[in-house]
Write an enzyme that holds these catalytic residues in place. Structure first.
Site, mmCIF file in Angstrom:
data_model
loop_
_atom_site.group_PDB
_atom_site.id
_atom_site.type_symbol
_atom_site.label_atom_id
_atom_site.label_comp_id
_atom_site.label_asym_id
_atom_site.label_seq_id
_atom_site.Cartn_x
_atom_site.Cartn_y
_atom_site.Cartn_z
ATOM 1 N N GLU A 29 0.863 -1.148 0.005
ATOM 2 C CA GLU A 29 0.058 0.249 0.026
ATOM 3 C C GLU A 29 1.010 1.198 0.042
ATOM 4 O O GLU A 29 1.638 1.415 0.933
ATOM 5 C CB GLU A 29 -0.870 0.040 1.285
ATOM 6 N N CYS A 63 -0.940 8.950 2.616
ATOM 7 C CA CYS A 63 -0.926 8.242 1.394
ATOM 8 C C CYS A 63 -2.056 8.737 0.277
ATOM 9 O O CYS A 63 -1.748 8.731 -0.928
ATOM 10 C CB CYS A 63 -0.860 6.708 1.532
#
Length: 259
Positions: A29, A63
């Site tokens: 991720e 993110c």
């Protein structure tokens, strides 16, 4: 198996190391450059509130931060002014102070990197619409003002590379297909949002956006029951939900003959 959350650069190293060792699986991720696509009929105040908090909370060190705004040219100025109003209420300061909304960046090196991106955006022709400087220097902390770069072109570094700081890049569009082309023209595909009051447009645009999560008229909502992760160089595999458990398991087949 290794499950990794972090930068795309380090994620690539994880893949390499796994291949060089024992072929362990890797779930990644990684980074993002998440776009908000704001259509002409969007609720501007609601969009502005979500856009501002979606990039400035945690000082942009997230993110899936909504670091790009791709907005219809007819509502661009209204949206920018609304974002400025929201940002005026986001207090920069010591995170141990309950009145603080946005803290410092992780270290001096990263602060200089973020300031360098702002400088490069201006040098390439973007307009500094808000912030852009180091703040609270007397504290010794690595604070950067909430920043908006307007008139960002898709080929600019600030439109293509993950800054990981409180920097919002704003790009106008005229037609929907142009907005989708710019939104999807990225090595990242972690998250995205679309803002519109037209349910047909909401379905059409959200389906066309290449991202692991797409929010419609909202941003950064989540649930442990739903998977989270991306495509392209944002990584693969999913966190949260039953799908996240599956990556830790292997399928095994047993054949039994009865006589």
């Amino acid at each position: 198996m290794v499950s990794f959350t972090g930068s795309t650069e380090v994620g690539k190293l994880m893949l390499r190391y796994a291949g060089e060792s024992n072929l362990k699986r890797v779930s990644l991720e990684c980074g993002g450059k998440s776009p908000h696509v704001v259509l002409a009929d969007a609720e501007i105040d609601a969009a502005a509130d979500a856009i501002a908090w979606g990039i400035y909370y945690n000082a942009g060190e997230t993110c899936n931060a909504g670091s790009r705004v791709i907005v219809h040219a007819s509502v661009r100025e209204r949206l920018l002014e609304a974002i400025r109003r929201v940002t005026a209420g986001i207090r920069l300061g010591n995170p141990l102070d309950p009145a603080t909304h946005m803290g410092a960046l992780i270290d001096e090196g990263h602060m200089q990197r973020v300031l360098g991106y702002i400088d490069s955006g201006v040098a390439e022709g973007a307009r500094l619409a808000l912030g852009g400087k180091r703040a609270l220097t007397d504290t010794g902390g690595y604070y950067v003002e909430a920043t908006i770069l307007d008139a960002v072109r898709p080929e600019m570094r600030v439109a293509r590379e993950e800054i990981f700081g409180p920097v919002l890049a704003v790009t106008p569009f005229g037609k929907e297909d142009e907005a989708l082309r710019m939104a999807n023209d990225s090595i990242y595909a972690l998250a995205a949002a679309v803002w519109t009051n037209d349910i047909n447009a909401a379905h059409r645009v959200s389906a066309a956006l290449r991202a692991g999560t797409v929010w419609v008229n909202s941003f950064d909502r989540s649930s442990l029951a739903t998977p989270f992760g991306g495509f392209k160089q944002s990584g693969f595999g999913r966190d949260r939900s039953a799908h996240a458990i599956e990556k830790y398991a292997d399928l095994k087949t047993i054949w039994t003959a009865y006589r």
